[in-house]
Write an enzyme that holds these catalytic residues in place. Sequence first.
Site, mmCIF file in Angstrom:
data_model
loop_
_atom_site.group_PDB
_atom_site.id
_atom_site.type_symbol
_atom_site.label_atom_id
_atom_site.label_comp_id
_atom_site.label_asym_id
_atom_site.label_seq_id
_atom_site.Cartn_x
_atom_site.Cartn_y
_atom_site.Cartn_z
ATOM 1 N N PHE A 52 0.850 -1.191 0.000
ATOM 2 C CA PHE A 52 0.000 0.000 0.000
ATOM 3 C C PHE A 52 0.884 1.237 0.000
ATOM 4 O O PHE A 52 1.644 1.471 0.930
ATOM 5 C CB PHE A 52 -0.945 0.045 1.204
ATOM 6 C CG PHE A 52 -1.822 1.266 1.152
ATOM 7 C CD1 PHE A 52 -2.755 1.415 0.142
ATOM 8 C CD2 PHE A 52 -1.683 2.287 2.081
ATOM 9 C CE1 PHE A 52 -3.547 2.565 0.055
ATOM 10 C CE2 PHE A 52 -2.458 3.435 1.997
ATOM 11 C CZ PHE A 52 -3.396 3.572 0.989
ATOM 12 N N LYS A 61 3.163 10.895 7.453
ATOM 13 C CA LYS A 61 2.477 10.609 8.719
ATOM 14 C C LYS A 61 3.035 11.333 9.951
ATOM 15 O O LYS A 61 2.559 12.385 10.326
ATOM 16 C CB LYS A 61 2.443 9.102 8.952
ATOM 17 C CG LYS A 61 1.451 8.374 8.030
ATOM 18 C CD LYS A 61 1.264 6.951 8.455
ATOM 19 C CE LYS A 61 0.296 6.170 7.583
ATOM 20 N NZ LYS A 61 -1.118 6.433 7.872
ATOM 21 N N ASP A 73 9.371 2.886 1.125
ATOM 22 C CA ASP A 73 8.241 3.690 1.588
ATOM 23 C C ASP A 73 8.183 3.540 3.107
ATOM 24 O O ASP A 73 7.724 2.527 3.627
ATOM 25 C CB ASP A 73 6.964 3.172 0.912
ATOM 26 C CG ASP A 73 5.700 3.839 1.440
ATOM 27 O OD1 ASP A 73 5.772 4.545 2.467
ATOM 28 O OD2 ASP A 73 4.636 3.642 0.827
HETATM 29 C C1 LIG Z 1 3.212 2.696 3.750
HETATM 30 C C2 LIG Z 1 2.251 3.777 3.357
HETATM 31 N N1 LIG Z 1 2.492 4.498 2.242
HETATM 32 C C3 LIG Z 1 1.668 5.483 1.864
HETATM 33 C C4 LIG Z 1 0.536 5.792 2.580
HETATM 34 C C5 LIG Z 1 -0.363 6.890 2.112
HETATM 35 O O1 LIG Z 1 -0.222 8.007 2.938
HETATM 36 P P1 LIG Z 1 -1.273 9.202 2.865
HETATM 37 O O2 LIG Z 1 -2.570 8.679 3.365
HETATM 38 O O3 LIG Z 1 -0.674 10.264 3.749
HETATM 39 O O4 LIG Z 1 -1.356 9.632 1.446
HETATM 40 C C6 LIG Z 1 0.247 5.071 3.746
HETATM 41 C C7 LIG Z 1 -0.967 5.361 4.520
HETATM 42 O O5 LIG Z 1 -1.444 4.582 5.308
HETATM 43 C C8 LIG Z 1 1.130 4.039 4.140
HETATM 44 O O6 LIG Z 1 0.903 3.316 5.238
#
Ligand SMILES: Cc1ncc(COP(=O)(O)O)c(C=O)c1O
Length: 392
Positions: free
Chosen positions: A123, A236, A207
Amino acid sequence: MSCYRPLPISFVRGEGAWLVAADGGRYLDAIAGLAVCGLGHAHPRVAAALATQAQRLLHVSNCFQIAEQQQLGERLSRLSGMDRVFFCNSGTEANEAALKLVRRYAVRQGNPQPVVVVAEGAFHGRTFGALSASAGGRTQDFGPLLPGFIRVPYGSMAALADVAADAVVAVMLEPIQGEAGVRTPPEGYLRAVRALCDQRGWLLILDEVQTGLCRTGRWFAWMHEEARPDVLTVAKALANGVPAGACLARQTVGEFARGEHGSTFGGNPLAARVALEVLDVLEELDLAGAAARLGQRMLDALRRQLADTPGVRAVRGRGLMIGVELEQECRVLSHRALEHKLLINVADAKVIRLLPPLIISDDEADQIVHTVVALVADFTGGKTAHVDPALS
Ligand SMILES: Cc1ncc(COP(=O)(O)O)c(C=O)c1O
């Protein structure tokens, strides 16, 4: 729009690891805004930095130099071992920047149709690049997605080594898959991925939107295996609730030239000032160390206390990113936890995900364990646990 199905409660205030509802009820927060509020709620240093900066200067555009952004860039680069930073407002934007950056790199290397290898269960966000890199249900009905991705099973070195496409430019991974249910790869996976990338001339994008900034017990989760990426994304927890994200890269990847990428709000004085304060507090209180210690305490206690509970498939995680996987769907547990004045999240339908603030006390950590054990035992039909938190 009905994007969310919120639980039947709203909060009016927070204090550390606690949220207070309108009726005065106090809830122990084991979600932290989904890994956002690492310093908990209403942290006095964050509140002061926010208020002072708001009175001084909220926003100027990136048409001008922004001292706070400059400082934050230098600080983040130093902490992460990266050379360049692009600031944005969210995780998905940070990942869009990462994907554009590696495609730009490939095209300039004479690879006009670059491919990024991504993982099953991944994700990375909900905008089209990040969505196309992500797996599973969230991508349904939103086609056509972006081309240029190959998907392999997460955690399998054999699958990655089998990728034969010439056009691969990068591998993109989460060090621990959060949304997929706190899926931890086998020990040594990230190190081996790094080595394979070096051998094949592929870039590594990590990520760390969820795992980064002390959550797993180190500043960044790649540090557990010294698997320094070429591109690193964070968001985050960066400004503890003020929207902020960043895409960091090593010199070798190159950088966006003027006009190639941008963001109106990215790295504005408010977000950058608050993020600097957050990094100060994380460092001064050694919250990476705290996350490692408390996380181990919670993992040990959960494993011990759930060892004989039927219906528990696994207890896993690192630092204060913990998953308890059950054999059956358990979304209802986030409702039931409310009755016990605890906030938990359920990921991938079967996994209780715990992401408490990094400032929790030992007692609060024990209380989370105690309530989760009781909830699970009750839910799976095992004997209801009456565990003294002092013993956990
Ligand atoms: C690993 C990871 N990447 C990207 C995202 C997306 O982040 P955002 O909701 O700030 O766009 C999340 C959100 O949960 C995430 O856990």
